[in-house]
Write a protein that holds these residues in place. Structure first.
Motif, PDB file in Angstrom:
ATOM      1  N   ARG A 178       1.150  -1.224  -0.374  1.00 24.39           N
ATOM      2  CA  ARG A 178       0.058   0.151  -0.107  1.00 24.39           C
ATOM      3  C   ARG A 178       0.895   1.486   0.197  1.00 24.39           C
ATOM      4  N   ASP A 179       1.891   0.776   0.252  1.00 26.42           N
ATOM      5  CA  ASP A 179       3.086   2.329   0.432  1.00 26.42           C
ATOM      6  C   ASP A 179       3.726   1.994  -0.896  1.00 26.42           C
ATOM      7  N   GLY A 180       3.696   1.027  -1.788  1.00 29.10           N
ATOM      8  CA  GLY A 180       4.091   1.645  -3.585  1.00 29.10           C
ATOM      9  C   GLY A 180       5.443   0.890  -2.792  1.00 29.10           C
ATOM     10  N   PHE A 181       5.549  -0.124  -2.176  1.00 28.56           N
ATOM     11  CA  PHE A 181       5.892  -0.814  -2.320  1.00 28.56           C
ATOM     12  C   PHE A 181       6.281  -2.724  -2.980  1.00 28.56           C
ATOM     13  N   ASP A 182       7.268  -3.399  -3.567  1.00 22.76           N
ATOM     14  CA  ASP A 182       7.182  -4.394  -4.185  1.00 22.76           C
ATOM     15  C   ASP A 182       7.761  -5.305  -3.720  1.00 22.76           C
ATOM     16  N   TRP A 183       8.886  -6.480  -3.701  1.00 23.27           N
ATOM     17  CA  TRP A 183       9.958  -7.113  -2.957  1.00 23.27           C
ATOM     18  C   TRP A 183      11.121  -5.600  -3.269  1.00 23.27           C
ATOM     19  N   MET A 184      11.751  -5.490  -4.674  1.00 21.71           N
ATOM     20  CA  MET A 184      11.858  -5.430  -5.143  1.00 21.71           C
ATOM     21  C   MET A 184      12.998  -3.752  -4.611  1.00 21.71           C
ATOM     22  N   SER A 185      11.750  -3.145  -4.510  1.00 20.42           N
ATOM     23  CA  SER A 185      12.386  -1.799  -4.356  1.00 20.42           C
ATOM     24  C   SER A 185      12.375  -1.658  -2.551  1.00 20.42           C
ATOM     25  N   LEU A 186      11.463  -2.618  -1.856  1.00 23.85           N
ATOM     26  CA  LEU A 186      11.364  -2.891  -0.582  1.00 23.85           C
ATOM     27  C   LEU A 186      13.147  -3.170  -0.439  1.00 23.85           C
ATOM     28  N   LYS A 187      13.367  -4.140  -0.630  1.00 23.44           N
ATOM     29  CA  LYS A 187      14.614  -4.899  -0.094  1.00 23.44           C
ATOM     30  C   LYS A 187      16.061  -3.585  -0.780  1.00 23.44           C
ATOM     31  N   ASP A 188      15.368  -3.001  -1.461  1.00 23.40           N
ATOM     32  CA  ASP A 188      16.477  -1.699  -1.870  1.00 23.40           C
ATOM     33  C   ASP A 188      16.327  -0.183  -0.904  1.00 23.40           C
ATOM     34  N   PHE A 189      15.214   0.026  -0.664  1.00 18.70           N
ATOM     35  CA  PHE A 189      14.390   0.434   0.865  1.00 18.70           C
ATOM     36  C   PHE A 189      15.924   0.290   1.756  1.00 18.70           C
ATOM     37  N   ILE A 190      15.199  -1.014   2.557  1.00 22.31           N
ATOM     38  CA  ILE A 190      15.995  -1.754   3.662  1.00 22.31           C
ATOM     39  C   ILE A 190      17.426  -1.222   3.875  1.00 22.31           C
ATOM     40  N   ARG A 191      18.035  -1.844   2.666  1.00 21.68           N
ATOM     41  CA  ARG A 191      19.401  -2.000   1.697  1.00 21.68           C
ATOM     42  C   ARG A 191      20.070  -0.043   2.284  1.00 21.68           C
ATOM     43  N   LYS A 192      19.399   0.849   1.992  1.00 24.04           N
ATOM     44  CA  LYS A 192      19.806   2.152   1.608  1.00 24.04           C
ATOM     45  C   LYS A 192      19.881   2.458   3.093  1.00 24.04           C
ATOM     46  N   GLN A 193      18.790   2.076   3.169  1.00 18.29           N
ATOM     47  CA  GLN A 193      18.301   2.368   5.207  1.00 18.29           C
ATOM     48  C   GLN A 193      19.511   2.197   5.875  1.00 18.29           C
ATOM     49  N   THR A 194      20.294   0.839   5.747  1.00 16.29           N
ATOM     50  CA  THR A 194      21.058  -0.033   7.033  1.00 16.29           C
ATOM     51  C   THR A 194      22.610  -0.298   5.828  1.00 16.29           C
ATOM     52  N   GLN A 195      22.927   0.682   4.795  1.00 16.92           N
ATOM     53  CA  GLN A 195      24.138   0.373   4.278  1.00 16.92           C
ATOM     54  C   GLN A 195      24.424  -1.087   4.211  1.00 16.92           C
ATOM     55  N   LEU A 196      23.446  -1.648   3.985  1.00 19.27           N
ATOM     56  CA  LEU A 196      23.711  -3.740   3.800  1.00 19.27           C
ATOM     57  C   LEU A 196      23.723  -3.918   2.739  1.00 19.27           C
ATOM     58  N   GLU A 197      24.931  -4.786   2.399  1.00 14.81           N
ATOM     59  CA  GLU A 197      25.696  -5.768   1.057  1.00 14.81           C
ATOM     60  C   GLU A 197      24.146  -6.293   0.158  1.00 14.81           C
ATOM     61  N   LYS A 198      23.541  -6.817  -0.562  1.00 12.26           N
ATOM     62  CA  LYS A 198      22.344  -6.620  -1.623  1.00 12.26           C
ATOM     63  C   LYS A 198      22.272  -8.250  -0.766  1.00 12.26           C
ATOM     64  N   ASP A 199      23.282  -8.934  -0.960  1.00 15.26           N
ATOM     65  CA  ASP A 199      23.219 -10.962  -0.410  1.00 15.26           C
ATOM     66  C   ASP A 199      22.841 -10.769   1.363  1.00 15.26           C
ATOM     67  N   ASP A 200      22.541  -9.227   2.448  1.00 17.03           N
ATOM     68  CA  ASP A 200      22.452  -9.459   3.103  1.00 17.03           C
ATOM     69  C   ASP A 200      21.447  -9.363   3.710  1.00 17.03           C
ATOM     70  N   VAL A 201      20.541  -8.755   2.857  1.00 20.63           N
ATOM     71  CA  VAL A 201      19.173  -8.283   2.959  1.00 20.63           C
ATOM     72  C   VAL A 201      18.703  -9.906   2.456  1.00 20.63           C
ATOM     73  N   PHE A 202      17.605 -10.278   2.949  1.00 21.99           N
ATOM     74  CA  PHE A 202      16.514 -11.293   1.761  1.00 21.99           C
ATOM     75  C   PHE A 202      15.039 -12.208   2.303  1.00 21.99           C
ATOM     76  N   ARG A 203      14.223 -12.800   1.845  1.00 22.01           N
ATOM     77  CA  ARG A 203      13.419 -13.120   2.117  1.00 22.01           C
ATOM     78  C   ARG A 203      13.085 -11.893   3.022  1.00 22.01           C
ATOM     79  N   VAL A 204      12.836 -11.056   1.322  1.00 20.55           N
ATOM     80  CA  VAL A 204      12.133  -9.998   1.448  1.00 20.55           C
ATOM     81  C   VAL A 204       9.992  -9.982   1.175  1.00 20.55           C
ATOM     82  N   GLU A 205       9.456  -9.743   2.010  1.00 23.76           N
ATOM     83  CA  GLU A 205       8.409 -10.149   1.507  1.00 23.76           C
ATOM     84  C   GLU A 205       6.771  -9.388   1.914  1.00 23.76           C
ATOM     85  N   PRO A 206       6.824  -8.027   0.972  1.00 23.44           N
ATOM     86  CA  PRO A 206       5.887  -7.499   1.522  1.00 23.44           C
ATOM     87  C   PRO A 206       4.371  -8.068   1.500  1.00 23.44           C
ATOM     88  N   LYS A 207       3.669  -7.385   2.027  1.00 23.70           N
ATOM     89  CA  LYS A 207       2.419  -7.800   2.042  1.00 23.70           C
ATOM     90  C   LYS A 207       1.321  -6.842   1.816  1.00 23.70           C
TER      91      LYS A 207
END
Length: 582
Positions: A467-496
């Motif tokens: 509802r906030d405009g996120f899918d699994w790709m954009s939410l993963k990018d949002f989390i990584r940008k906020q945490t500065q983690l690498e691509k493989d450090d964030v996984f199993r992103v499951e937006p409802k």
């Protein structure tokens, strides 16, 4: 000058494009349209389903055709009735400002006499399925001896469906000097043979790698026992309350059987296969497009031509016999720039097929566990809370509220919420507690365990979602940008709908929680918490003795009318006690 103006399209087409709301051409359109407008050339274009291929060949054909002549000048062959009708409708939208241009659809399951009359009245463009086209040629109802342009759309699909001889026969009635434009998602040897036999030094366009899958699709697989496909499917559905999916089976019998079981268990499901009449297929597809059906169970042949942009999941109940077919199946989701998820249910003996598919599509699969009871309970509770929050108050309920307020007098807000949640929670918690821990019940072999869910992993809840405009790709990018983690450090992103889950290694837990302490998104506070059903709390839903959930009775989304299907009154009461209306 707009992006479409730069492609060389005439004003009537640009006006139609503006009406349709198109702003930027897709990659295949950007490559194909100028080429087909400027050069007298044959073309082989490889691009995935959902990349805008109809416009890529439709606009050049419309612009090149003489609308003042009633002669048939363009022929488009497509594999199914559904796709034939979709192409016809789109071409009519594209040519709405081109006076005198007529497009006619020719397909089986409708009156051949009426179609012949439409052609006789003057049709510059014919969109046809191979079987009906060959029939009408044989009866002398159409004349394609003077066509100038021929399009073979979804060429690999037509050949997979056994139309090779029909296509050869149809093309033998067309002029040698026509232009042939072939569009296909994959390039098997049969398509190459068609290109070699009927085309002259064709130009080639490839969008992505040959046979590759769309980058907007996330690929997952789940190892299951051979007899556990249906219970696994139910759990995947329960873990995705907003699912809008196509479920693929190999046979018509399995397709009908799975659809019937889903309907009996209260899911909004339907079947699509070759044994249905044309009217039945039309009713199913209309309901699916309106999202009255959330889970469409289909065979590969029947599903060809499904063109719906919002499909969230493709579930491979059984893998196809031909590995290349996987590309077409998974291409039903992740369309029009949106993301999607392709889920595969496999047994241990099918494991090697995953590696073969990975090589063909050029993408890796993620191994996942079937959700356990506590994970499903958590997701459904959040879904319930979201539904309550967003439900409009009905004025008709007002006369009953004073008595309700009297009954609930003395309860504060938190107690009321706790009691409301507990009433619903007990209905499905007890059900899944009895169902047992899924992955432990399958096998004691460690290869059934998802490495991303083992010890040392942390699962998080975050209060933003689709509802906030996120899918699994954009939410993963949002989390990584906020945490500065690498691509493989964030996984199993499951937006409802209004929340989501994601995982990291335990070593990153403090970083994640600290990064979101003062985070906002569009003026809203973003809250991240460690999920209660994460790996360290898995045993909460196992409930003692291990056993496989086989009966397939609905856990949550069973509408009240579904109970009428159960003839035994005792059984109806048992089902009613565990119903959760989402």
């Amino acid at each position: 000058m707009t992006a479409f103006q730069q492609l060389g399209l005439d004003l009537p087409l640009l006006q139609a494009i503006e009406d349709l709301g198109f702003t930027t051409p897709s990659e295949v359109q950007e490559k194909a349209i100028p080429l087909l407008l400027e050069k007298e050339t044959d073309l082989v274009a490889l691009a995935q389903t959902g990349t805008g291929k109809t416009a890529a060949f439709g606009f050049p054909m419309i612009q090149r055709i003489d609308p003042n002549s009633r002669t048939t000048q363009g022929l488009i062959l497509s594999p199914t009735r559904e796709l034939c009708l979709q192409i016809t409708q789109e071409l009519k939208h594209y040519s709405k400002y081109v006076k005198g241009l007529h497009t006619v659809a020719i397909y089986g399951g409708a009156s051949i006499q009426e179609q012949a009359k439409s052609v006789k009245r003057g049709a510059q463009i014919l969109v046809a399925t191979p079987g009906r086209m060959k029939d009408m040629i044989g009866r002398g109802m159409v004349n394609i001896n003077h066509i100038e342009y021929c399009v073979l759309d979804e060429a690999d699909e037509m050949l997979n469906m056994g139309f090779y001889e029909d296509i050869k026969d149809i093309l033998s009635h067309t002029p040698q000097d026509k232009l042939t434009w072939l569009f296909s998602a994959t390039m098997p040897k049969e398509v190459a043979q068609i290109a070699k036999k009927f085309m002259r030094k064709p130009a080639e366009i490839t969008v992505g790698a040959k046979n590759a899958g769309a980058i907007t699709v996330q690929h997952e697989y789940y190892k299951i026992g051979a007899r556990d496909r249906y219970p696994a499917l139910k759990r995947l559905a329960d873990a995705n309350p907003g699912i809008f999916s196509v479920i693929f089976c190999r046979t018509k019998r399995d397709t009908q059987k799975v659809a019937e079981k889903l309907i009996e268990d209260g899911y909004n499901a339907g079947a699509l296969h070759g044994d249905l009449s044309q009217n039945q297929r039309d009713l199913v597809m209309t309901a699916f497009r309106k999202k009255q059906i959330q889970m469409l169970v289909a065979t590969d042949v029947a599903a060809r031509g499904i063109d719906v942009d919002d499909i969230t999941h493709v579930i491979h109940y059984q893998l196809p016999d031909e590995i290349e077919t996987y590309t077409h199946r998974s291409g039903r989701t992740g369309r029009a720039g949106k993301s999607g998820i392709s889920m595969v249910l496999i047994t241990r003996s099918e494991q090697k097929k995953i590696s073969q598919i990975e090589r063909i599509i050029g993408q890796s699969f993620q191994m996942r566990n079937i959700p356990n009871g506590m994970e499903i309970c958590e997701i459904q509770l959040y879904h319930l809370a979201n539904n309550i929050k967003n439900t409009e108050i009905q004025a008709e309920s007002e006369p009953f509220l004073p008595a309700i307020f009297d009954v609930l007098e003395g309860l504060d807000r938190e107690d009321l919420i706790r009691k409301l949640v507990s009433v619903e929670f007990s209905r499905f918690f007890n059900y899944y507690k009895k169902a047992g821990q899924w992955n432990e019940s399958l096998s004691d072999n460690s290869e059934f365990q998802d490495q991303s869910e083992g010890r040392g992993k942390v699962r998080y809840f975050i209060n933003v979602g689709e509802r906030d405009g996120f899918d699994w790709m954009s939410l993963k990018d949002f989390i990584r940008k906020q945490t500065q983690l690498e691509k493989d450090d964030v996984f199993r992103v499951e937006p409802k709908d209004s929340f989501a889950f994601f995982n990291t290694e335990e070593q990153f837990k403090d970083i994640v929680l600290e990064a979101f302490e003062n985070c906002t998104h569009k003026g809203r506070k973003v809250n991240v918490e460690v999920s209660s059903s994460g790996p360290r709390n898995r045993r909460g839903g196992s409930g003692g003795k291990k056993k496989v959930h086989r009966k397939g009775k609905g856990a949550f989304a069973i509408p009240k009318e579904a109970n009428l299907k159960t003839r035994n009154p005792k059984e109806r009461r048992k089902i009613n006690r565990r119903v959760f209306i989402s």
